[in-house]
Design an enzyme around this catalytic site. Structure first.
Site, short mmCIF file in Angstrom:
data_model
loop_
_atom_site.label_atom_id
_atom_site.label_comp_id
_atom_site.label_asym_id
_atom_site.label_seq_id
_atom_site.Cartn_x
_atom_site.Cartn_y
_atom_site.Cartn_z
CG HIS A 1 -1.75 1.24 1.34
ND1 HIS A 1 -2.89 1.46 0.59
CD2 HIS A 1 -1.59 2.36 2.10
CE1 HIS A 1 -3.40 2.64 0.90
NE2 HIS A 1 -2.63 3.21 1.81
CG HIS B 1 -9.86 3.13 3.66
ND1 HIS B 1 -10.41 3.15 4.92
CD2 HIS B 1 -8.53 3.35 3.85
CE1 HIS B 1 -9.47 3.39 5.82
NE2 HIS B 1 -8.32 3.52 5.19
#
EC number: 6.3.5.3
Length: 756
Positions: free
Chosen positions: A59, A110
């Site tokens: 990420h 998300h």
């Protein structure tokens, strides 16, 4: 890791080189751990290991994607359409829109946190992207939310969808930010792995642009905002970097908890700090928390940084140094402040009731040094943490199944043979979950707060007024058809881009820039990496032709359940400038007797279409052809049409084709339409690109024809507005009210009529 054990200092790490460390449990590979030891010349301390583990996660480091993302940097940042003031590598892209104004926008994911804790995962996704915009010196003015779920009636969807929608709406509404657009898409591959992408738009004057870096020896490093807690330890940096499976609920503490009221104070406080010119740079604390903020600020600066970790305000006094560094608690920012401005900085924070503490200072060294109760627990080169992490050129290859998938064309499927069959299929497509009314979702969002929303859902693009005097504004759209991307990821990514590009254009906006959120399965799967490489290649090539830069975005890997990856979902956001928002173009039929025209060429392109999916449950063949020159010509026509006011309404033709455009246009004001189509089935359900449906009054019909000829855009007059029915000559007649009722009933029938 507990505070009770012996503190693992740099000195202790140096003297105990063989001490076992949980590098694998923190998501590091053996070769990555070896690389850390080589960089430091010793084993890392526990705190250093924590920092590297989150910052070298997929990420945060983009380790599997950055070799492919480099191609976006090849695109011109200054084009005839506009100028990029800040681009890839910054918190968010910033585009010059004229009159001294700039707009910053970005979309991020998300996904996995929203599966674990739907409400908080979605809410903190909104909060995080808002802080990215804020860190550039801009006032956030609007949000959007591209969402993907499993089938509407799936148990997993019923669990996650209400909470995710409530989280997006709850956080954005509390911040007073209008939600002006997005998507809600359902597909089997998103079961167990919903996609929650959040976009934010901010406005600033050119002179107010700020970049995040720590320079100036002796300048203070100030942490301000919410206190650091045990929520979000590892957070999105861990959840977004590994395959998600049934063990997910065990990661519940990794999901951050949001406080939108604290974020609202943080926004106003930060904007006043910028206005007072008492900060050199500000970095939000999002993914990887303090590990990210300290290392990125130091890495982007000209010196080192020293931080006293025990000065960090805590909600939980039992947190260890490792946990403090890994925590992704929300509503926190870090600023670099010159000593002479410190008192003014603190006074502004007190005014807004925002806690602020000096936690360190910029040094003349080249290391990031972090102490805990007088002992050094971190001593690292900051670039090695923030920017020089591992890079993988993972193997990729065209999947063995791709040829067979593309050979299974939808054009061979059985078509309706009677008007009744065509009518039934029209109703089925219009009322299908992906085409049906999304008011159950969008009614939970405030679309008009602040009073500058010009267009919002269900229009093709959201439009926000930037300047009240000149009526300068911006239009934004996000799009992606994962079914097209599965059939051909190169073309599918381009179709996502041109649909957003077209949606901006048909509302009267001049497309300027792109942000993207690239959602894919595991990068360790060569099939997935081929899809990713093809999608990024396709997006870059199309942007080069259209003359618009990619200013930033996000990559989200490991979106799969077990061995089943999601449809490749490269969500593309396009931002355009609207010179005068009073001339924006709506998509609904508003008057009787207007001509209905189709701009662009309709071809026999049914593969990957909504019709093939809804009527036949089919996915195969090749997606529609992309014609970038035709898209540019259509956009130019629509810009001139908006400026001259020649068209009454406009609606892009994409998912569901002309059938959906006609239906949605009649629903808006209850005005019916009668069309006479050469090939009723194909004309209704083809999803050829570079097309739009427009209406014009009788007295301006010839003017539009001349405009289309000027821009070289094919045009066909297909009917007239009027009455209360949707009529296809010689085929079907259906009352608009009846069709609208079917369209509105789909989501409430499954989710209930009461909003959460």
């Amino acid at each position: 890791m507990t505070a009770a054990r012996q503190l693992d200092t740099v000195a202790h790490a140096t003297s105990t080189p063989d001490q076992s460390q949980p590098w694998a449990e923190l998501g590091l590979r053996e070769e990555e751990y070896a690389s850390i030891r080589e960089i430091l010349g010793r084993r890392p301390t526990g705190a250093e290991l924590a920092m590297y583990s989150v910052m070298w996660s997929e990420h945060c480091s983009y380790k599997s994607s950055k070799v492919h993302l480099k191609k976006f940097g090849e695109l011109p940042q200054e084009t005839p359409l506009g100028k990029t003031l800040a681009g890839i590598g910054e918190n968010a892209g910033v585009i010059d829109i004229g009159q001294g104004y700039a707009v910053t926008f970005k979309v991020e994911s998300h996904n996995h946190p929203s599966y674990v804790e739907p409400y908080q995962g979605a809410a903190t996704g909104v909060g995080g992207i808002v802080r990215d915009i804020l860190a550039m010196g801009a006032r956030p003015v609007a949000v959007m939310d591209p969402l993907r779920f499993g089938p509407l009636d799936a148990e997993d969807t019923r669990r996650v969808l209400p909470g995710i929608v409530a989280g997006v709406g709850g956080y954005g509404n509390c911040l007073g930010l209008p939600n002006i657009g997005g998507e809600v898409v359902f597909d089997e591959t998103y079961v167990g792995n919903p996609l929650v992408n959040a976009l934010c738009v901010g406005v600033l004057r050119h002179e107010d642009l700020h970049l995040a870096f720590a320079s100036g020896v002796g300048n203070k490093v100030v942490l301000y905002g919410a206190r650091t807690g045990g929520d979000g330890i590892g957070g999105v940096s861990v959840l977004a970097s590994e395959t998600f499976d049934a063990d997910g609920p065990a990661k519940r503490p990794s999901v951050q908890v949001g406080d939108p009221f604290m974020e609202k104070l943080l926004i106003e406080c930060t904007l006043e700090l910028f206005a007072a010119k008492v900060v050199n740079g500000i970095q939000d604390l999002g993914g990887a928390g303090l590990s990210c903020a300290t290392s990125e600020l130091a890495s982007a600066g000209s010196g080192g940084m020293h931080v006293e970790l025990d000065t960090v305000p805590l909600r939980d006094s039992s947190l260890s140094p490792e946990e403090i560094l890994m925590s992704e608690s929300q509503e926190r920012m870090m600023a670099v402040v010159e000593p002479e401005h410190l008192d003014a900085f603190m006074a502004i924070c007190r005014k807004w009731d925002v806690e602020a503490v000096v936690v360190g200072e910029v040094t003349d060294g080249d290391h990031l040094v972090i102490d805990w109760h007088g002992e050094t627990v971190v001593d690292v080169p900051p670039r090695s943490v923030a920017h020089d992490g591992p890079t993988y050129d993972r193997p990729y290859a065209r999947p063995a199944w791709q040829d067979a998938l593309q050979a299974d064309v939808a054009e061979k499927l059985a078509r309706p043979t009677t008007g009744d069959e065509l009518r039934d299929q029209l109703v089925a497509v219009v009322s299908s979950p992906n085409m049906a009314d999304k008011s159950w979702v969008t009614d939970q969002y405030d679309r008009y707060v602040q009073g500058n929303t010009v267009l919002a859902q269900p229009e093709d693009a959201g439009v926000i007024r930037v300047d009240e005097d000149s009526n300068l504004g911006v239009a934004v759209s996000t799009d992606c058809n994962g079914r097209f991307a599965k059939l051909d990821p190169y073309v599918g990514a381009q179709l996502a881009l041109v649909e957003s590009f077209r949606n901006v254009a048909v509302t009267g906006g001049r497309p300027l820039a792109v942000t993207d959120c690239l959602n894919f399965g595991s990068p360790e799967n060569p099939d997935v990496m081929w899809q990713f490489e093809q999608a990024t290649h396709g997006l870059k090539d199309a942007c080069a032709v259209l003359g618009i830069p990619v200013t930033g975005g996000n990559v989200s890997f490991y979106n799969q359940t077990g061995d089943t990856p999601i449809l490749p979902t490269p969500v593309v956001g396009v931002l355009g400038v609207v010179e005068d928002v009073r001339r924006r173009i709506r998509h609904g039929f508003s008057a009787e007797g207007s001509h209905v025209l189709v701009l662009g060429e309709t071809r026999e392109e049914l593969s990957g279409s909504t019709w093939a999916d809804v009527v036949h449950g089919h996915l195969g063949g090749l997606p529609p052809v992309v014609d970038l020159e035709a898209e540019s010509a259509l956009a130019a026509l629509m810009l001139e049409a908006a400026a001259t006011g020649v068209v009454e309404s406009a609606h892009d033709l994409s998912d569901g084709g002309l059938a959906i455009a006609l239906a949605e246009a009649t629903f808006r004001h209850g005005v019916g339409v009668t069309v006479d189509l050469e090939d009723p089935f194909l004309d209704l359900f083809s999803e050829s690109s570079a097309r739009a449906m427009v209406t014009v009054t009788e007295d301006r019909h010839e003017e539009l024809i001349a405009l289309a000829q000027k821009h070289g855009v094919e045009l066909a007059s297909v009917g007239r507005t009027g009455g209360t029915d949707l009529v296809v000559e010689g085929q079907l007649r259906i009352p608009v009210a009846e069709l609208k009722s079917a369209w509105q009933a789909t989501l409430p029938a499954v989710l209930g009529s009461q909003l959460v």
